[in-house]
Each structure stands twice: as C-alpha cells, then as structure tokens.
Scaffold this motif. Sequence first.
Motif: not given
Length: 272
Positions: A61-65, A95-97, A157-159
């Motif tokens: 679900e990519l909409e938030p991104f 950045g990196i995750a 959680k707020d990626m």
Amino acid sequence: HGNVLSGYFGTAKTALFRFIEKLSSRHTDAIIAISKSQKAELAALKVCDESKIEIVRLGFELEPFAAMARPEQAVAASKRIRAELGIPMAVPVVGIAARLTTIKRIDRFIRAAAQVRDSSPDAHFLIVGDGELRAELEQLTAELGLTKRVIFAGWRKDMPELYAAMDVVALTSDNEGTPVTLIEAMAAGKAVVSTDVGGVKDLIEDGLSGRIVANGDELAETALALLSDKQERDRLGREACEFANAQYSFARLRSDIDALYSRLLQDKAVRI
C-alpha cells in the motif's frame, strides 16, 4: 523478501539451510521468487528445479509514500521531522533505513558520510533502524568525528515522513532480495543510490530511476553529485516514483498471487 542461503551464516549452517530448502522443494508445487535476480540466484544454488520457480514481485500500500512526492505535503513532513531531530531545513540530508546488522553494512554508509562531510560540511546523515551493532556503529561515528552530523533515529513508524526529510536515500547492503526501503523511498519520489546486490537492478535502472554503485567510494561520490544537483535529484525522483507506484502496488501483487494459485489449482485438478 530475501534468502539466507548465502552470505548470512557460516559454512555448516548455510549448508543445513540449503539442505532443508532442497528437501522441502520436493513437496512443493511452486516457489515464489520476488525478482528475476532472485530466481537466477535460487536456480544457481540448485534449491529446486528452475521450472518450479515463479516470479511474483512485492506489492505494498504505497499511497502514504506517494503522498510525500507532492511538494506541499513533503515540505510539511520534512519540517516536522527535521525540527524533531534537530536538523536545519537548509542543510542536505542523506538517509538510510535498515536493521543495524552486519549484512546491511551501515559502516559503509558512515564511512561514505565522512567523505561527503569533507566536501559538504553542512550535510547531515540520518540512520533509521536499530540492531545489535548500534553501539559499535555509534563508536565508529564518534571516531570519524561525525557525532554532530549522524543521527540514529532508531525504529520508527512514520517512514513516509522520514523519507520526506531526506534528499538522497541510500542502501549499502552486501546481500538483498528486493529491498523494501528502496521501493518505499522511490514511491516517495526520492533519488536513491544503492550497492549492486540482489534484486536492486530489477528496481533501479542506473541513471534513469536511481544510481547503482560498486563500493563506498562510489557511494560518497554519487551522493555528493546528487546533493549538488537538485534538478538531477528531482528527475531521478520523478522516474523512481512513477516506476515504484506502477510496479509494486498491493493491487498488482494481489492479482498476481490470485492468478498463480488459480493456475496451480487448475493444474492439480487436471492431474487428478
């Protein structure tokens, strides 16, 4: 989204896992690989007959991104995150995750950060994630004089909002399947740069939707070039956003899985 059949464990443990996979494959109708690269890797490891391996790309679900690719939402999110983490709005951020574990090579990211810092003193570096190597990596950061420039944000959680605060997103791993963090960053319209591992080439067309590098020196050089060229960052981000949202949606994944199971069930019915 990856495998532990090479690069994760010692020789004996790796051999055990490969044996278990081969044994299980005898009773398996299909094995899902998430990229062409992973299918080739599994075939080369002789886990099973190649004809059993089906490619089904990841889907989310990519909409938030994708929302972070919209300027007004990205700016608001970036302001919030940077204010929270003490990063000025005017400075560049790489950045990196990732999990802070050996295979992710966050040490490579930190050493590249030192090289970037030498040419771009105001640059900041954001590490999102945690793991058993955190203390060791924090020590490396201190040894390289980067304590005031590298932020360890821990698990978050707020990626989507965190990606909005980054100008360039990196991946430095020695082993990957299809990196989820790259898909998320691309969907958020970010310029990405990654080492050439696993299914990265199935995600990034070098120079079109991101950049692929061979080592830490190239990572630093490429990050510097992107930080100094907003037009190029924006171009890569647009291409990446379009590709990720079209190819890695949850709707597409659901359709592919449905089609695979339907075909396997049909094949079973015919044999019975």
